[in-house]
Motif scaffolding. Structure first.
Motif, PDB file in Angstrom:
ATOM      1  N   HIS A   1      57.473  11.088-102.755  1.00 57.60           N
ATOM      2  CA  HIS A   1      58.586  10.181-103.084  1.00 57.60           C
ATOM      3  C   HIS A   1      59.316   9.691-101.841  1.00 57.60           C
ATOM      4  O   HIS A   1      60.220   8.852-101.947  1.00 57.60           O
ATOM      5  CB  HIS A   1      59.559  10.869-104.041  1.00 57.60           C
ATOM      6  CG  HIS A   1      58.932  11.260-105.337  1.00 57.60           C
ATOM      7  ND1 HIS A   1      58.409  10.340-106.211  1.00 57.60           N
ATOM      8  CD2 HIS A   1      58.700  12.480-105.885  1.00 57.60           C
ATOM      9  CE1 HIS A   1      57.897  10.964-107.264  1.00 57.60           C
ATOM     10  NE2 HIS A   1      58.063  12.267-107.087  1.00 57.60           N
ATOM     11  N   CYS A   2      58.909  10.206-100.674  1.00 53.19           N
ATOM     12  CA  CYS A   2      59.595   9.828 -99.442  1.00 53.19           C
ATOM     13  C   CYS A   2      58.704   9.055 -98.471  1.00 53.19           C
ATOM     14  O   CYS A   2      59.207   8.313 -97.630  1.00 53.19           O
ATOM     15  CB  CYS A   2      60.115  11.073 -98.727  1.00 53.19           C
ATOM     16  SG  CYS A   2      61.219  12.089 -99.717  1.00 53.19           S
TER      17      CYS A   2
ATOM     18  N   LEU B   1      52.664  19.727 -93.607  1.00 50.75           N
ATOM     19  CA  LEU B   1      53.756  19.468 -94.547  1.00 50.75           C
ATOM     20  C   LEU B   1      55.120  19.857 -93.982  1.00 50.75           C
ATOM     21  O   LEU B   1      56.082  19.077 -94.088  1.00 50.75           O
ATOM     22  CB  LEU B   1      53.482  20.182 -95.880  1.00 50.75           C
ATOM     23  CG  LEU B   1      52.342  19.543 -96.694  1.00 50.75           C
ATOM     24  CD1 LEU B   1      51.984  20.411 -97.880  1.00 50.75           C
ATOM     25  CD2 LEU B   1      52.733  18.146 -97.154  1.00 50.75           C
TER      26      LEU B   1
ATOM     27  N   GLU C   1      58.279  17.201 -93.341  1.00 46.99           N
ATOM     28  CA  GLU C   1      59.617  17.471 -93.864  1.00 46.99           C
ATOM     29  C   GLU C   1      60.649  17.487 -92.736  1.00 46.99           C
ATOM     30  O   GLU C   1      61.786  17.033 -92.902  1.00 46.99           O
ATOM     31  CB  GLU C   1      59.606  18.787 -94.642  1.00 46.99           C
ATOM     32  CG  GLU C   1      58.811  18.683 -95.950  1.00 46.99           C
ATOM     33  CD  GLU C   1      58.480  20.029 -96.560  1.00 46.99           C
ATOM     34  OE1 GLU C   1      58.877  21.056 -95.965  1.00 46.99           O
ATOM     35  OE2 GLU C   1      57.816  20.062 -97.609  1.00 46.99           O
TER      36      GLU C   1
ATOM     37  N   TRP D   1      51.796  15.558-102.487  1.00 48.79           N
ATOM     38  CA  TRP D   1      52.674  16.695-102.766  1.00 48.79           C
ATOM     39  C   TRP D   1      54.065  16.179-103.120  1.00 48.79           C
ATOM     40  O   TRP D   1      54.559  15.218-102.524  1.00 48.79           O
ATOM     41  CB  TRP D   1      52.757  17.617-101.543  1.00 48.79           C
ATOM     42  CG  TRP D   1      51.537  18.465-101.358  1.00 48.79           C
ATOM     43  CD1 TRP D   1      50.241  18.065-101.464  1.00 48.79           C
ATOM     44  CD2 TRP D   1      51.495  19.850-101.022  1.00 48.79           C
ATOM     45  NE1 TRP D   1      49.390  19.113-101.198  1.00 48.79           N
ATOM     46  CE2 TRP D   1      50.128  20.215-100.932  1.00 48.79           C
ATOM     47  CE3 TRP D   1      52.474  20.811-100.770  1.00 48.79           C
ATOM     48  CZ2 TRP D   1      49.723  21.507-100.614  1.00 48.79           C
ATOM     49  CZ3 TRP D   1      52.063  22.102-100.447  1.00 48.79           C
ATOM     50  CH2 TRP D   1      50.712  22.447-100.376  1.00 48.79           C
ATOM     51  N   PRO D   2      54.732  16.827-104.109  1.00 51.67           N
ATOM     52  CA  PRO D   2      56.034  16.328-104.591  1.00 51.67           C
ATOM     53  C   PRO D   2      57.080  16.154-103.504  1.00 51.67           C
ATOM     54  O   PRO D   2      57.872  15.209-103.541  1.00 51.67           O
ATOM     55  CB  PRO D   2      56.459  17.407-105.602  1.00 51.67           C
ATOM     56  CG  PRO D   2      55.176  18.017-106.063  1.00 51.67           C
ATOM     57  CD  PRO D   2      54.265  17.997-104.875  1.00 51.67           C
ATOM     58  N   THR D   3      57.103  17.058-102.503  1.00 53.25           N
ATOM     59  CA  THR D   3      58.133  16.969-101.463  1.00 53.25           C
ATOM     60  C   THR D   3      57.906  15.806-100.514  1.00 53.25           C
ATOM     61  O   THR D   3      58.806  15.452 -99.741  1.00 53.25           O
ATOM     62  CB  THR D   3      58.180  18.276-100.639  1.00 53.25           C
ATOM     63  OG1 THR D   3      56.877  18.527-100.097  1.00 53.25           O
ATOM     64  CG2 THR D   3      58.629  19.445-101.488  1.00 53.25           C
ATOM     65  N   VAL D   4      56.708  15.211-100.567  1.00 53.16           N
ATOM     66  CA  VAL D   4      56.367  14.127 -99.646  1.00 53.16           C
ATOM     67  C   VAL D   4      56.204  12.791-100.367  1.00 53.16           C
ATOM     68  O   VAL D   4      56.648  11.755 -99.892  1.00 53.16           O
ATOM     69  CB  VAL D   4      55.068  14.468 -98.870  1.00 53.16           C
ATOM     70  CG1 VAL D   4      54.630  13.311 -97.987  1.00 53.16           C
ATOM     71  CG2 VAL D   4      55.261  15.730 -98.036  1.00 53.16           C
TER      72      VAL D   4
END
Length: 338
Positions: free
Chosen positions: A121-122, A81, A85, A116-119
């Protein structure tokens, strides 16, 4: 809203041909900015250097991120992760992300990491590609002998005869969107049919099968699958999901062997072949120095197959050995002493 970056996960057993597939993919990328994440099982990276030394302008060392401190399916939070990022923060961002897993990795935990939220949407998972060594499967090295296991269990029902290698093979198939048969030039049509039957037992019904050639596959076949695998990430079950077990790699060992300079590349191949014959050895790869040669010899060995060729690179004189638990490291290393 910015479009999500597509990512391709390339999985498959030890020596199936994942790195070769990716090298050919990069060579035919047609200007795409492809970021590579390469995962090794063991302490010494090797596949990442093969990719960054491939001689293609879009395949430079700074485009390859190598994770060597554990199997990626076991270190998602610690390693994978943060790496994703880091890639997302680049300017310009990559057009596509390709992740080569270790041959011992379960793809399921990695697929789920994309929720996972940080990934999420991207990045979207364009596809999970599982590379199958057609020659190895045709030879029965990863096929399940149901009659033999049934006979053993009948003799002693208390014994657990699960085969971690076979389970791993099945888990990699059950997560795939695209299954690539490699080494097809080493089998005939009848054997290829048998391989297809074995693979069909565990493949998802949505998965497509293609046959690779020695020159690889066009980027148009491997990229643009459009699976969005994160949407059904938790429906792609592994044996550990079904049996309620934690995934680990206690069934496998890996270590590094220092290799003396060899008089010839043929002598190196002979010693590798002898080491591969030691009990439990599954894979040997790395580089070794050859007397009178400026470039080291690359070693790629799996099962009875030993490939050696000259190519520039670091870590000459070191080989990675991967095998089943309980390897006799001293006996294996003895094959490579001066």
């Amino acid at each position: 809203m910015t479009a999500r970056i597509p990512a391709t996960i390339v999985t498959g057993f030890l020596g199936a041909g994942k790195t070769t597939l990716i090298r050919n993919l990069i060579a035919g990328a047609e200007g795409r900015r492809i970021a590579l994440i390469v995962n090794e099982f063991g302490d010494m990276g090797f596949d990442g250097s093969l990719l960054s030394d491939c001689g293609v302008d879009d395949c430079k060392p700074d485009t390859v991120i190598e994770l060597t401190n554990g199997c990626i399916c076991c270190t998602v939070a610690d390693d994978f992760l943060p790496t994703i990022e880091q890639l997302l923060a680049r300017e310009p961002a990559p057009d596509h992300i390709v992740i080569e897993t270790s041959g011992l990795a379960l793809p399921q935990p990695l697929v789920r990491a994309f929720t996972w939220p940080t990934v999420r949407h991207c990045v979207t998972i364009d596809g999970v590609i599982t590379v199958v060594d057609a020659e190895a499967v045709a030879a029965g090295r990863f096929a399940h002998d149901e009659k033999a296991v049934a006979a053993q269990r009948a003799e002693d029902p208390s014994l657990d005869h699960e085969d971690p290698i076979e389970e791993l093979f099945e888990d990699q198939l059950s997560c795939a969107d695209l299954i690539v048969f490699s080494k097809t030039d080493l089998v005939d049509a009848k054997q290829l049919e048998q391989v297809a039957e074995i693979v069909a037992r565990d493949a998802r019904k949505e998965a497509r099968v293609v046959h690779a050639t020695a020159s690889g596959l066009p980027a148009s076949v491997l990229l643009g699958v459009g699976a969005a695998a994160e949407n059904d990430a938790f429906e792609r079950k592994s044996h550990h999901d079904l049996e309620g077990e934690e995934h680990d790699h206690d069934d496998f060992d890996t270590f590094i062997v220092d290799v003396a300079e060899m008089p010839s590349i043929e002598a190196l191949a002979t010693r590798v072949r002898a080491a591969m014959a030691e009990k439990g050895v599954l894979r040997i790869k790395g580089r070794a120095a050859i007397a009178g040669k400026a470039a080291p010899a690359v070693v790629q060995a799996v099962g009875p197959r030993v490939d050696t060729y000259f190519a520039p690179g670091d870590n000459a004189g070191r080989l990675v050995v991967i095998g089943e638990r309980g390897l006799d490291a001293a006996a294996i290393a003895a094959h490579f002493k001066a």
